[in-house]
Write a protein that holds these residues in place. Structure first.
Motif, short mmCIF file in Angstrom:
data_model
loop_
_atom_site.label_atom_id
_atom_site.label_comp_id
_atom_site.label_asym_id
_atom_site.label_seq_id
_atom_site.Cartn_x
_atom_site.Cartn_y
_atom_site.Cartn_z
N LEU A 3 0.82 -1.20 0.00
CA LEU A 3 0.00 0.00 0.00
C LEU A 3 0.86 1.26 0.00
O LEU A 3 0.52 2.25 -0.63
N ALA A 4 2.01 1.21 0.66
CA ALA A 4 2.92 2.38 0.69
C ALA A 4 3.37 2.77 -0.72
O ALA A 4 3.66 3.94 -0.98
N GLY A 5 3.40 1.81 -1.65
CA GLY A 5 3.78 2.09 -3.03
C GLY A 5 2.75 2.94 -3.76
O GLY A 5 3.03 3.46 -4.84
N LEU A 6 1.58 3.09 -3.18
CA LEU A 6 0.53 3.90 -3.79
C LEU A 6 0.46 5.30 -3.19
O LEU A 6 -0.44 6.07 -3.51
N ARG A 7 1.41 5.63 -2.32
CA ARG A 7 1.44 6.97 -1.72
C ARG A 7 1.46 8.00 -2.83
O ARG A 7 2.16 7.85 -3.81
N GLY A 8 0.68 9.03 -2.67
CA GLY A 8 0.53 10.05 -3.72
C GLY A 8 -0.76 9.86 -4.50
O GLY A 8 -1.18 10.74 -5.23
N SER A 9 -1.38 8.70 -4.35
CA SER A 9 -2.66 8.41 -4.99
C SER A 9 -3.74 8.29 -3.92
O SER A 9 -3.45 7.90 -2.80
N VAL A 10 -4.94 8.60 -4.31
CA VAL A 10 -6.09 8.27 -3.46
C VAL A 10 -6.36 6.79 -3.67
O VAL A 10 -6.36 6.31 -4.81
N VAL A 11 -6.57 6.06 -2.58
CA VAL A 11 -6.80 4.61 -2.67
C VAL A 11 -8.16 4.30 -2.07
O VAL A 11 -8.47 4.72 -0.95
N VAL A 12 -8.96 3.57 -2.82
CA VAL A 12 -10.22 3.02 -2.33
C VAL A 12 -9.98 1.53 -2.15
O VAL A 12 -9.74 0.81 -3.12
N TYR A 96 -7.14 -3.23 10.31
CA TYR A 96 -7.98 -2.06 10.08
C TYR A 96 -9.23 -2.05 10.95
O TYR A 96 -10.05 -1.14 10.85
N GLY A 97 -9.42 -3.08 11.77
CA GLY A 97 -10.59 -3.13 12.65
C GLY A 97 -11.89 -3.25 11.89
O GLY A 97 -12.91 -2.68 12.30
N MET A 98 -11.87 -3.98 10.77
CA MET A 98 -13.10 -4.15 9.98
C MET A 98 -14.10 -4.99 10.75
O MET A 98 -13.75 -5.95 11.42
N GLN A 99 -15.38 -4.63 10.60
CA GLN A 99 -16.47 -5.34 11.27
C GLN A 99 -17.00 -6.49 10.44
O GLN A 99 -17.72 -7.34 10.95
N GLY A 100 -16.73 -6.50 9.17
CA GLY A 100 -17.24 -7.53 8.27
C GLY A 100 -17.12 -7.05 6.85
O GLY A 100 -16.38 -6.12 6.54
N THR A 101 -17.87 -7.69 5.97
CA THR A 101 -17.86 -7.32 4.56
C THR A 101 -19.27 -6.98 4.12
O THR A 101 -20.22 -7.55 4.65
N PRO A 102 -19.39 -6.06 3.17
CA PRO A 102 -18.34 -5.27 2.54
C PRO A 102 -17.85 -4.16 3.47
O PRO A 102 -18.60 -3.61 4.27
N SER A 103 -16.58 -3.87 3.34
CA SER A 103 -15.97 -2.73 4.04
C SER A 103 -15.25 -1.89 3.02
O SER A 103 -14.66 -2.41 2.08
N LEU A 104 -15.31 -0.59 3.22
CA LEU A 104 -14.67 0.35 2.31
C LEU A 104 -13.77 1.28 3.12
O LEU A 104 -14.18 1.78 4.17
N MET A 105 -12.56 1.43 2.66
CA MET A 105 -11.63 2.36 3.27
C MET A 105 -11.14 3.32 2.20
O MET A 105 -10.79 2.91 1.10
N LEU A 106 -11.16 4.60 2.53
CA LEU A 106 -10.68 5.64 1.63
C LEU A 106 -9.41 6.20 2.24
O LEU A 106 -9.42 6.71 3.36
N ILE A 107 -8.31 6.08 1.51
CA ILE A 107 -7.00 6.49 1.98
C ILE A 107 -6.52 7.64 1.10
O ILE A 107 -6.53 7.52 -0.13
N ASP A 108 -6.11 8.74 1.72
CA ASP A 108 -5.73 9.92 0.93
C ASP A 108 -4.29 9.80 0.40
O ASP A 108 -3.60 8.81 0.65
N GLN A 109 -3.85 10.83 -0.32
CA GLN A 109 -2.55 10.84 -0.97
C GLN A 109 -1.39 10.72 0.01
O GLN A 109 -0.30 10.29 -0.36
N ASN A 110 -1.61 11.09 1.27
CA ASN A 110 -0.56 11.01 2.29
C ASN A 110 -0.56 9.68 3.03
O ASN A 110 0.24 9.48 3.94
N GLY A 111 -1.50 8.81 2.68
CA GLY A 111 -1.59 7.52 3.36
C GLY A 111 -2.45 7.53 4.60
O GLY A 111 -2.47 6.57 5.36
N ASP A 112 -3.20 8.63 4.79
CA ASP A 112 -4.08 8.74 5.96
C ASP A 112 -5.46 8.16 5.66
O ASP A 112 -6.04 8.44 4.59
N LEU A 113 -5.98 7.38 6.58
CA LEU A 113 -7.31 6.80 6.44
C LEU A 113 -8.34 7.90 6.66
O LEU A 113 -8.41 8.50 7.72
N ARG A 114 -9.14 8.19 5.63
CA ARG A 114 -10.14 9.27 5.69
C ARG A 114 -11.55 8.77 5.92
O ARG A 114 -12.40 9.49 6.43
#
Length: 121
Positions: A3-12, A96-114
């Motif tokens: 995931l660190a290789g995607l830094r600079g991109s928004v990741v869904v 990530y402390g997911m409760q189940g599926t489906p789960s969605l995480m939006l990670i910003d360009q800095n790698g912060d979970l938004r």
């Protein structure tokens, strides 16, 4: 790619299971639409097949067939199983402390979970 290789991109990051009705009917189509709409804008959609039930049915061959059948075009990784046999929750799901599926995480360009959402978003 880590995931660190995607830094600079928004990741869904979309966590799903093949046998999860909400994943099949809502989560995966939503992730596919986001991928189709925003890939050219630098948004990376990553699927995560995170299995915590029906383990015997969730083989790599089954996943490949599922991804082809549902025409999933974004990359999909497989969550590592827990090293603790008494805990069926996979490694990334736990991290990530997911409760189940489906789960969605939006990670910003800095790698912060938004955004971290469980269920329909």
């Amino acid at each position: 790619m880590p995931l660190a290789g995607l830094r600079g991109s928004v990741v869904v990051l979309h966590a799903f299971q093949m046998l999860c009705p909400a994943c099949v009917h809502h989560g995966l189509p939503q992730a596919q639409r986001v991928h189709a709409t925003f890939a050219a804008s630098g948004v990376s959609v990553i699927g995560l097949h995170t299995v915590f039930e029906h383990l015997a049915a969730m083989t790599p061959v089954s996943l490949q067939a599922f991804l082809l059948e549902y025409r999933i075009t974004f990359p999909v990784g497989v969550d590592a199983p827990s090293a603790d046999a008494s805990n069926p929750i996979p490694v990334t799901m736990q991290a990530y402390g997911m409760q189940g599926t489906p789960s969605l995480m939006l990670i910003d360009q800095n790698g912060d979970l938004r955004k971290h959402a469980f269920g329909a978003v």
